[in-house]
Scaffold this active site. Sequence first.
Site, short mmCIF file in Angstrom:
data_model
loop_
_atom_site.label_atom_id
_atom_site.label_comp_id
_atom_site.label_asym_id
_atom_site.label_seq_id
_atom_site.Cartn_x
_atom_site.Cartn_y
_atom_site.Cartn_z
N HIS A 156 0.79 -1.23 -0.14
CA HIS A 156 0.03 0.12 0.03
C HIS A 156 0.84 1.08 0.12
O HIS A 156 0.53 2.32 -0.46
CB HIS A 156 -0.86 -0.15 1.18
CG HIS A 156 -2.05 0.82 0.81
ND1 HIS A 156 -2.27 1.89 0.27
CD2 HIS A 156 -3.46 0.46 1.30
CE1 HIS A 156 -3.65 2.58 0.33
NE2 HIS A 156 -4.47 1.35 0.77
N ASP A 393 -7.48 -6.96 -18.39
CA ASP A 393 -7.61 -7.96 -19.41
C ASP A 393 -6.33 -8.55 -19.87
O ASP A 393 -5.48 -7.65 -20.39
CB ASP A 393 -8.47 -7.51 -20.46
CG ASP A 393 -8.53 -8.44 -21.88
OD1 ASP A 393 -8.29 -9.79 -21.64
OD2 ASP A 393 -9.30 -8.03 -22.71
#
Length: 449
Positions: A156, A393
């Site tokens: 993070h 994708d």
Amino acid sequence: MTIKLRIESEKLVKSSEEKGRRPVGEQVQLSVFDTVTYNTFFPIIFTFRAPSVCNRAIELGLRLALAEYPEWAGRMAPGGVATILLNDGGVRLVEAACDAPLSFAVPRVPTPDLLHLHGARAYGGAAEQDDDRPLLHVQLTRFSCGGLAVGLTASHIVADGCAACSFWITWGRAARGLAVPPRAVLGRGIFPVRSPPRVEFEHRGVEYSATPPAPATATAVQWEGVIDDIVLEKVHFPVEFLRKLRAEASFPDLQRPHSTFETLVAHLWRTVTKARGVEEEVETHLRISVNGRRRMNPPVPDEYLGNLVLWAFPAATAGELLRRPLHHAAALIREAVARVDDRYFRSFIDFSEQMKAAPPGERSTPTAEMENRVLSPHLEVDSWLRFPFYDVDFGSGGPDLFTPTWSPYEGFLVLLPSAAGDCGVDVLVPLLRERMPIFKEICYTLEAN
């Protein structure tokens, strides 16, 4: 359910030499937003139905994307220095196989079983003090049906959800043989301190603790029993129910109707408060992540790789929250989020720089921490509704499922686009086991009182 995996390979993936590497030894100084965020690794899962793209294509795409985003292949500077070393140390890539089909092995609601899809060496919750620990771990797990799970465990400190999602999409483009677009913003030094500094808001007791840090007392052993008592449900709110909520929170003289986010979070705040049995006089607040990219002037591109999040803290007593109508809670949320504007972000920057220059005994620690496993009577809310995770994708279409992994923090709610693709909202709700049945009984009622 126990998932049995075979680890077939493990290696460090470095940036592609085709695009050239930035000189080893370059450093990226962390911004004040990086150093105030959660010092943890966040684990997420993408699943893709068969036929799925081969591992080689995904690895090649990662190498190409890392050439443009070298922070992910870097390492944190030793000694606690707030710097990422761009040393091309590499991303850890694990390839695994499972003899079960994807539909059986991967539950659609996060459970501890999902942790196997990250690798034992990757998932550790809080960031470890390991100077050579990769900042991104990837596990590609193949299933007997031909399906694929991509488990990602990311620091993070390197990026928030918005920035990480931009990187995943870029990685997918590269895996499909498309051009990797150049970085819109390369550095993190784009948040200068004003001259003279102007601290216009209170930040002690908000982003920073009100007092200097005390010695830590909680241990993993102390929390062990609590973790076992936390259960998590994925609650689906269909579009029709969300419309009814918005109508319930509207009234004739309201100039701008409350948003789906405002009304749903208001509803969750009230129903969770009732399910917990919080006494009327006890104050409860929300901690809501607020993305600063569109709030700062000038705006910061979504592709900015770093953290740019502060928090809104609407608050009320439990009695006020439950006695008054839904639109009151929604209004509290709207007002609190609206206050986290450009002026507030700039004030935070100036205060943080003053904090860094203060003597060690006068400094405070960030309030964004992962030590407390039970947030009651408060809630934390992360909305991932606007992040295009389903656009990731690698060459065989978007994911069938995107989800955070099992993370047992009572009261830490995550809002996600519906996995059913029906424009509804899925909410991950972790509560203590004894309180979950009450929540499930009332979560679809329009009035919590």
